[in-house]
Write an enzyme that holds these catalytic residues in place. Structure first.
Site, mmCIF file in Angstrom:
data_model
loop_
_atom_site.group_PDB
_atom_site.id
_atom_site.type_symbol
_atom_site.label_atom_id
_atom_site.label_comp_id
_atom_site.label_asym_id
_atom_site.label_seq_id
_atom_site.Cartn_x
_atom_site.Cartn_y
_atom_site.Cartn_z
ATOM 1 N N ASP A 1 0.871 -1.172 0.000
ATOM 2 C CA ASP A 1 0.000 0.000 0.000
ATOM 3 C C ASP A 1 0.910 1.225 0.000
ATOM 4 O O ASP A 1 2.137 1.099 0.088
ATOM 5 C CB ASP A 1 -0.910 -0.011 1.238
ATOM 6 C CG ASP A 1 -1.995 1.058 1.149
ATOM 7 O OD1 ASP A 1 -2.600 1.205 0.075
ATOM 8 O OD2 ASP A 1 -2.230 1.760 2.145
ATOM 9 N N SER A 2 0.301 2.415 -0.035
ATOM 10 C CA SER A 2 1.128 3.621 -0.031
ATOM 11 C C SER A 2 1.712 3.907 1.355
ATOM 12 O O SER A 2 2.615 4.726 1.473
ATOM 13 C CB SER A 2 0.303 4.816 -0.516
ATOM 14 O OG SER A 2 -0.807 4.998 0.323
ATOM 15 N N TYR B 1 -1.048 8.246 -3.048
ATOM 16 C CA TYR B 1 -1.264 7.746 -4.408
ATOM 17 C C TYR B 1 -2.495 8.407 -5.045
ATOM 18 O O TYR B 1 -2.590 8.492 -6.265
ATOM 19 C CB TYR B 1 -1.539 6.233 -4.382
ATOM 20 C CG TYR B 1 -0.340 5.334 -4.190
ATOM 21 C CD1 TYR B 1 0.958 5.822 -4.134
ATOM 22 C CD2 TYR B 1 -0.530 3.946 -4.094
ATOM 23 C CE1 TYR B 1 2.034 4.957 -3.979
ATOM 24 C CE2 TYR B 1 0.538 3.082 -3.944
ATOM 25 C CZ TYR B 1 1.813 3.580 -3.878
ATOM 26 O OH TYR B 1 2.864 2.717 -3.731
ATOM 27 N N GLY B 2 -3.423 8.798 -4.225
ATOM 28 C CA GLY B 2 -4.756 9.202 -4.703
ATOM 29 C C GLY B 2 -4.776 10.405 -5.608
ATOM 30 O O GLY B 2 -5.764 10.632 -6.311
ATOM 31 N N CYS C 1 -4.000 -1.823 -1.730
ATOM 32 C CA CYS C 1 -4.311 -0.449 -2.129
ATOM 33 C C CYS C 1 -5.439 -0.395 -3.167
ATOM 34 O O CYS C 1 -5.314 -0.935 -4.269
ATOM 35 C CB CYS C 1 -3.040 0.153 -2.720
ATOM 36 S SG CYS C 1 -3.303 1.763 -3.413
ATOM 37 N N ASN C 2 -6.522 0.273 -2.798
ATOM 38 C CA ASN C 2 -7.663 0.425 -3.718
ATOM 39 C C ASN C 2 -7.278 1.212 -4.967
ATOM 40 O O ASN C 2 -7.699 0.895 -6.081
ATOM 41 C CB ASN C 2 -8.801 1.182 -3.017
ATOM 42 C CG ASN C 2 -9.414 0.399 -1.885
ATOM 43 O OD1 ASN C 2 -10.465 -0.201 -2.040
ATOM 44 N ND2 ASN C 2 -8.769 0.385 -0.727
ATOM 45 N N THR C 3 -6.465 2.260 -4.783
ATOM 46 C CA THR C 3 -6.138 3.159 -5.892
ATOM 47 C C THR C 3 -5.390 2.417 -6.998
ATOM 48 O O THR C 3 -5.729 2.532 -8.176
ATOM 49 C CB THR C 3 -5.303 4.350 -5.366
ATOM 50 O OG1 THR C 3 -6.002 4.939 -4.275
ATOM 51 C CG2 THR C 3 -5.074 5.384 -6.441
ATOM 52 N N CYS D 1 -10.703 2.956 0.710
ATOM 53 C CA CYS D 1 -9.271 3.272 0.781
ATOM 54 C C CYS D 1 -8.815 2.646 2.086
ATOM 55 O O CYS D 1 -9.480 2.791 3.119
ATOM 56 C CB CYS D 1 -9.059 4.783 0.798
ATOM 57 S SG CYS D 1 -7.373 5.256 1.250
ATOM 58 N N THR D 2 -7.701 1.929 2.022
ATOM 59 C CA THR D 2 -7.266 1.169 3.201
ATOM 60 C C THR D 2 -6.993 2.041 4.426
ATOM 61 O O THR D 2 -6.972 1.553 5.548
ATOM 62 C CB THR D 2 -5.969 0.412 2.882
ATOM 63 O OG1 THR D 2 -5.043 1.352 2.326
ATOM 64 C CG2 THR D 2 -6.218 -0.715 1.920
HETATM 65 N N1 DGL Z 1 -4.545 3.516 0.830
HETATM 66 C C1 DGL Z 1 -4.531 3.539 -0.584
HETATM 67 C C2 DGL Z 1 -5.862 3.163 -1.148
HETATM 68 O O1 DGL Z 1 -6.446 2.221 -0.650
HETATM 69 C C3 DGL Z 1 -3.872 4.745 -1.209
HETATM 70 C C4 DGL Z 1 -4.141 6.039 -0.538
HETATM 71 C C5 DGL Z 1 -3.227 7.152 -1.018
HETATM 72 O O2 DGL Z 1 -2.019 7.005 -0.886
HETATM 73 O O3 DGL Z 1 -3.745 8.153 -1.538
HETATM 74 O O4 DGL Z 1 -6.365 3.722 -2.098
#
Ligand code: DGL
Length: 271
Positions: free
Chosen positions: A10-11, A42-43, A73-75, A183-184
């Site tokens: 994940d990020s 990441y978003g 990570c969802n993104t 988002c995690t």
């Molecule tokens: N936690 C990640 C997700 O699930 C990325 C969040 C981020 O870094 O913006 O999307």
């Protein structure tokens, strides 16, 4: 049986919300966790940037001979999985695609999704859920400040609480029955969210995700039998900050800083 490690990334600390569910179901696996704290958040990144980042991470996991990579990570699941899924010889589990069927099967009429800007703009949850159940109305809403609130442990600051409440109020105007924390990092904010709404309103996809990964590894006879639980944590910057922010989901004791980025020329290579 396969004792090779499982990579989880994940990020930052967000993926620990998935990792903590995974280890409940699969405690005998070897885990390598990578938190890309250098590239966070990441978003707000473009598809090209995210493809470069994800392929660097996959290459790192390849060098560790993993049997599977969990895209907590969802993104990146939403934006890079389809582009990279056939380029590696390990299993790849993307969170959005792995949990959407289970959520769609619940037959909710109206579901909300809170996620990063990139995930929301991709409409990944809406596309996946309605592909299984076209009658669900999916309301998507980006919460761009929440990742930094979590990583910097600012959840009790009045400004953060106000931001969280404002986003929740906007979403609740749609009379949703459930809100996916897409988002995690967002499950770390449940303490604040539940000051305004009941806990049952929120879906943390992590437990659905862990169940589907465990079932898949089992059906392919790829579970590990080492009984030697000793996860290793890597980050791309500031291990101390990562360790300090981790506590809510997993008490990380030590994390190692590594440099894995090879990037810039990769955009041409991938597209
Ligand atoms: N936690 C990640 C997700 O699930 C990325 C969040 C981020 O870094 O913006 O999307």
């Amino acid at each position: 049986m396969d004792n090779s490690p499982i990579g989880v990334f994940d990020s930052g600390v967000g993926g620990l919300s998935v990792f903590s569910e995974l280890i409940k179901l699969l405690p005998d696996e070897n885990y390598i966790y990578f938190g890309d704290t250098l590239n966070l958040p990441y978003g707000n990144k473009s598809v090209e940037e995210l493809v470069n980042i994800t392929s660097d991470i996959f290459d790192f996991f390849k060098s560790k001979n993993v049997k599977a990579v969990v895209m907590a990570c969802n993104t990146t699941s939403a934006l890079t999985y389809d582009i990279l899924k056939n380029k590696y010889n390990f299993k790849i589990y993307p969170v959005v695609q792995n949990v959407s069927k289970q959520i769609a099967d619940k037959n909710y009429k109206k579901i909300g999704v809170f996620a990063t800007l990139a995930t929301i703009n991709s409409h990944a949850y809406k596309k996946e859920i309605t592909s299984y159940n076209p009658s669900v109305a999916v309301y998507e809403y980006a919460c761009p400040k929440w990742v930094n609130i979590v990583e910097n442990k600012l959840m009790d600051e009045p400004e953060s609480v106000e931001n969280i409440k404002t986003n929740l109020d906007v979403m609740m105007k749609n009379n949703v029955e459930k809100i996916i924390l897409g988002c995690t990092h967002y499950p770390y904010l449940l303490k604040v969210l539940t000051r305004f709404e009941k806990e049952e309103l929120f879906i943390n996809p992590a437990s659905y995700f862990a169940q589907s990964i465990a079932a898949d590894l089992k059906s392919d006879d790829m579970l590990s039998l080492t009984k030697n639980f000793d996860p290793v944590f890597y980050v791309s910057s500031n291990p101390e900050k990562f360790i300090s922010a981790s506590k809510l989901f997993y008490d990380v004791k030590s994390a190692q800083k590594i440099e894995i980025s090879k990037s810039s020329e990769k955009i041409l290579h991938v597209f």
